[in-house]
Design an enzyme around this catalytic site. Structure first.
Site, PDB file in Angstrom:
ATOM      1  N   LYS A 490      24.102  42.928  49.457  1.00 26.12           N
ATOM      2  CA  LYS A 490      25.001  44.076  49.563  1.00 26.12           C
ATOM      3  C   LYS A 490      24.188  45.351  49.790  1.00 26.12           C
ATOM      4  O   LYS A 490      22.971  45.377  49.589  1.00 26.12           O
ATOM      5  CB  LYS A 490      25.850  44.199  48.296  1.00 26.12           C
ATOM      6  CG  LYS A 490      25.045  44.381  47.010  1.00 26.12           C
ATOM      7  CD  LYS A 490      25.938  44.430  45.793  1.00 26.12           C
ATOM      8  CE  LYS A 490      25.121  44.628  44.519  1.00 26.12           C
ATOM      9  NZ  LYS A 490      25.957  44.800  43.333  1.00 26.12           N
ATOM     10  N   TYR A 717      11.244  77.117  51.339  1.00 27.92           N
ATOM     11  CA  TYR A 717      12.396  77.916  50.943  1.00 27.92           C
ATOM     12  C   TYR A 717      12.202  78.569  49.576  1.00 27.92           C
ATOM     13  O   TYR A 717      11.627  77.977  48.673  1.00 27.92           O
ATOM     14  CB  TYR A 717      13.654  77.034  50.899  1.00 27.92           C
ATOM     15  CG  TYR A 717      14.173  76.640  52.263  1.00 27.92           C
ATOM     16  CD1 TYR A 717      14.671  77.599  53.144  1.00 27.92           C
ATOM     17  CD2 TYR A 717      14.177  75.304  52.663  1.00 27.92           C
ATOM     18  CE1 TYR A 717      15.154  77.241  54.395  1.00 27.92           C
ATOM     19  CE2 TYR A 717      14.671  74.931  53.901  1.00 27.92           C
ATOM     20  CZ  TYR A 717      15.156  75.907  54.769  1.00 27.92           C
ATOM     21  OH  TYR A 717      15.636  75.548  56.001  1.00 27.92           O
TER      22      TYR A 717
END
Length: 822
Positions: A490, A717
């Site tokens: 999965k 940033y």
């Protein structure tokens, strides 16, 4: 290419076997040990080995494929089921294989080089092949075939045209080397670097060394470094010995070395009282050490120093892995063009055959080097191999393969050169197929790979299929007899891929796959996966899809069961396989204890479904603090599943154990177990340093730009990255859009550059991240490791206060997956 043919009577005598013979006339020239890799059907004998799985259980499958000769060790095996077959009954099938290979070896009076050590065996073997090929017709171990099975299979390949053999031998415990020595019977022995690898089966490094030296007990010439045997007090084997050393007295004393132009390692040494030199086209110390071993070997074999120097300078790097990549026009590309001979071709074709994602399988094959003496038989053998391995289309490149075009009974196209093929590539209309590239180095098949492979984002997740197979086999080894194995694929196989992983699992004969949602199962069906697939989270909108694609739903509530029954009525289906989920303490999905009677009533009243399994989910199998609760879960599961079994008229499987349950709770195995993240090398049951698992995934990126930063400047940033003393940074091509968490900024995360851990500096950006590389000599374009076996996903998860599952499944789909097999 003439392999000796052995008669029925010769095999009986050599093996010392009791026999049941139906065909006295058959001649044997091929040995088989793997039911998935069958070839030369009419002249092959299958050895039923008792390894992780008992080879006797695959005899029926092998028989149906046409094999009629078997070596078995089960005296009670029912021979009457296999009409027209020859059976050789022995005490031990593996010993019989080794005995037959030893007998075959005795037929040849040629020099045989045997190589053992902890590291470098395969590289030294391949480099010696490069260096000695101009003078010898060489047979050698394919890839890393150096085990108790791999060695006899390799030695069996000696044929009457060979003038030299080179085999490697590896061991994992005391007693194994004696077996391999009897098979190889080397005349020349080479000891490579002795390190920590494969030490767990030995009491001490001294015991491991002593065991390895048994390979050389009767050699005419033993080549080794005095550094390897410094503290060895036993008798050094070999009628003659040739030593090499760094700055110490030896037959080859290397007294000086320097790196030239960052490309060559220039070595100077003393040999026979004369100064000699060699230029090695590698600069890393492991490669230099392996090259010195080759240097010493050629000198010991009588080559002139000047000739050895010329040959060493032309050494080519050994690309030891086959890679599976996404190609253009929805193709899958298998790139295995680093070497080419019949043995390595057979191995690559086995990998091609296990790919089910496309109906069509295509081989692009160059001339096979060293084939000039016996082209007819060589290409006749290649043609038979292609037919046996289900190749649909052949594209041949080179003069020799083109001259033998009539040997191939499959659709084919031939070109004189790689350049000619590339010029006509568009006219071939390659699409929706799996393409294997197998070419000799001189044909430069890397150009074909570049043309056929999708251009990739320079950040890639590499998946090591050898490691994945190793982990799978580890968990198989923990299972009781007859316990089946379901593997969870999965969430894109925990981020590692879809059909690529499922193909390998199907090839390794697991019993079940499990996915989270129906669309994941549909993708696997479209890719040709035929294994039973359980869907863990079915919903009413996916019922038709599940039925149409022969998927098997988990039924976890009365509502879901009724909705699915309605779908079966609509589709006119009966006895459809389903799996009943019980809630024994997870409290996520599943029938609670007070719902069991209603469930049983509904099941008894219908023939629309057939229960394939009843299962539950253990909550804390990896945590000893909750062992009492785990025991309660197991007991409750036994009781509830028994209530269901008592009321139904047919049996079903029961399963509750997950990855850590397999490792810690053998009493929870029942009929089947479910393997999840352990397949990918993560199992919190083990301390990482002592884990028997191997790392499967490596996340790599590269340096886009390097900058010198002045004292006081900031990075990224909000000016979060600070370098008060200045330094050097690199911007790398990975960010949070690729799955590298924003929380790893500002020194929390680290990456590997030139084998050194460096911190992230400043904030992680969407597509890029900056790292502090002050003091490290690197260049733009250099590789950077985000995680591997050193910086592990477990370590990253701990820093982020999360679990490894989230790290692996969080790697975005724009990061291309590259699968490789060594």
């Amino acid at each position: 290419m003439n392999h000796i043919l052995y008669s029925v009577e010769e095999l009986r005598k050599v093996l010392g076997a009791n026999v049941s013979i139906s065909n006295q006339e058959v001649k044997i020239k091929t040995v088989l040990t793997d039911s998935r890799k069958l070839t030369d059907i009419h002249h092959a004998v299958f050895f039923a080995l008792k390894a992780r799985r008992d080879g006797h259980s695959f005899i029926n499958e092998v028989y149906k494929s046409g094999i009629r000769n078997f070596v078995i060790s089960d005296a009670n095996f029912d021979l009457s089921l296999y009409k027209g077959s020859n059976f050789y009954i022995v005490n031990d099938s593996l010993q019989a294989l080794q005995k037959l290979a030893s007998f075959h070896r005795s037929k040849f009076n040629i020099p045989v080089i045997a190589i053992t050590g902890s590291n470098g065996k395969t590289i030294v073997k391949e480099w010696l092949y490069q260096l000695l090929a101009p003078d010898y017709n060489i047979v050698r171990s394919p890839k890393s075939y150096n085990s108790q099975i791999g060695v006899p299979v390799s030695v069996w390949e000696i044929n009457e045209e060979n003038t030299l053999a080179i085999f490697e031998a590896g061991i994992s415990k005391v007693g194994e080397m004696d077996n391999l020595e009897k098979v190889i019977k080397p005349t020349i022995g080479i000891l490579t670097n002795i390190g920590e690898a494969h030490s767990t089966g030995f009491e001490s490094p001294e015991q491991k060394l002593e065991e390895k030296l048994k390979l050389f007990k009767d050699v005419d010439l033993f080549i080794y470094s005095c550094n390897y045997l410094n503290n060895y007090t036993g008798e050094i084997p070999g009628k003659n010995k040739f030593t090499w050393c760094y700055r110490s007295k030896a037959d080859l004393e290397v007294f000086d070395d320097e790196v030239l132009d960052e490309k060559y390692h220039f070595l100077r040494g003393n040999f026979n009282g004369t100064e000699v030199q060699a230029a090695i086209p590698f600069t890393d110390m492991a490669s230099v050490e392996n090259a010195i071993i080759c240097w010493a070997t050629l000198l010991a074999m009588g080559y002139l120093p000047e000739e050895v120097d010329k040959r060493l300078e032309k050494l080519l790097p050994i690309k030891m892995r086959l890679e599976l990549k996404n190609g253009v026009n929805n193709c899958s590309i298998i790139d295995d063009s680093y070497s080419l001979d019949v043995s390595s071709l057979a191995i690559a074709l086995d990998f091609l055959k296990q790919q089910n994602q496309h109906v069509k399988r295509t081989l692009i094959l160059s001339d096979i080097p060293g084939a000039g003496l016996d082209q007819y038989q060589l290409y006749e053998k290649v043609a038979a191999l292609l037919e046996n391995k289900s190749v649909d289309y052949l594209i041949g490149v080179g003069e020799h393969i083109q001259l033998n075009a009539d040997k191939f009974n499959i659709p084919s196209k031939f070109f004189n050169t790689t350049a000619e093929l590339l010029e006509n590539l568009s006219s071939l209309k390659l699409s929706n197929e799996t393409i294997l590239l197998k070419g000799a180095r001189s044909f430069e098949f890397e150009l074909i790979s570049q043309a056929l492979t999708q251009k990739v984002h320079e950040t890639v997740l590499e998946i090591n299929l050898n490691a994945l197979e190793h982990n799978l086999n580890h968990y198989k080894s923990l299972l009781k007899p007859d316990v089946k194995l379901m593997v969870m694929v999965k969430a894109f196989s925990y981020g590692s891929g879809s059909f690529e992983i499922a193909n390998l699992l199907e090839f390794n004969k697991i019993d079940y796959l499990a996915v989270a949602y129906a669309d994941e199962g549909v993708s696997l069906r479209k890719a040709g996966i035929t294994l039973p697939i359980m869907v863990l989270s079915p919903d009413v909108m996916s019922i038709d899809t599940i039925i149409d694609n022969h998927l098997e739903p988990e039924i976890y509530s009365l509502r879901v069961l009724r909705e699915f029954l309605d779908g079966l009525i609509r589709k006119n289906k009966h006895k459809y396989p389903v799996h009943i989920k019980l809630d024994t303490g997870m409290h996520r999905l599943g029938f609670m204890e007070d719902e069991i009677n209603d469930l049983i009533t509904l099941l008894i009243d219908t023939d629309l479904v057939e229960i394939k399994s009843v299962f539950s989910h253990l909550v804390a199998t990896d945590n000893p603090d909750h062992d009492d609760f785990t025991r309660e879960q197991i007991e409750l599961f036994k009781n509830l599943s028994q209530q269901i079994e008592d009321k139904l008229t047919y049996p079903f499987m029961r399963h509750i154990a997950n990855t850590s349950g397999i490792s810690r709770w053998p009493e929870a195995q029942f009929d089947l177990v479910r393997l999840g993240i352990g397949l990918y090398g993560v199992d919190s049951t083990f301390e990482k340093s002592k884990s028997p698992l191997q790392t499967v995934t490596t996340l790599k990126t590269s340096i886009t730009q390097i900058k010198e930063i002045r004292p006081g400047d900031t990075i990224g940033y909000n000016r979060m990255g600070k370098m008060p003393n200045g330094g050097k940074i690199a911007t790398v091509k990975i960010g949070y859009a690729d799955g590298y968490s924003h929380a790893l900024g500002n020194g929390v995360g680290k990456m590997l550059v030139k084998n050194k851990q460096v911190p992230v500096i400043g904030k992680v950006c969407m597509d890029m991240t900056m790292i502090d590389i002050t003091g490290i000599d690197v260049s733009e374009g250099d590789e950077v490791i985000v995680f591997n076996h050193i910086i592990t996903v477990e370590e990253i998860a701990k820093k982020l206060n999360t679990i490894p599952y989230e790290i692996l499944t969080g790697i975005s789909q724009r990061v291309k997956r590259v699968y490789y097999y060594e």
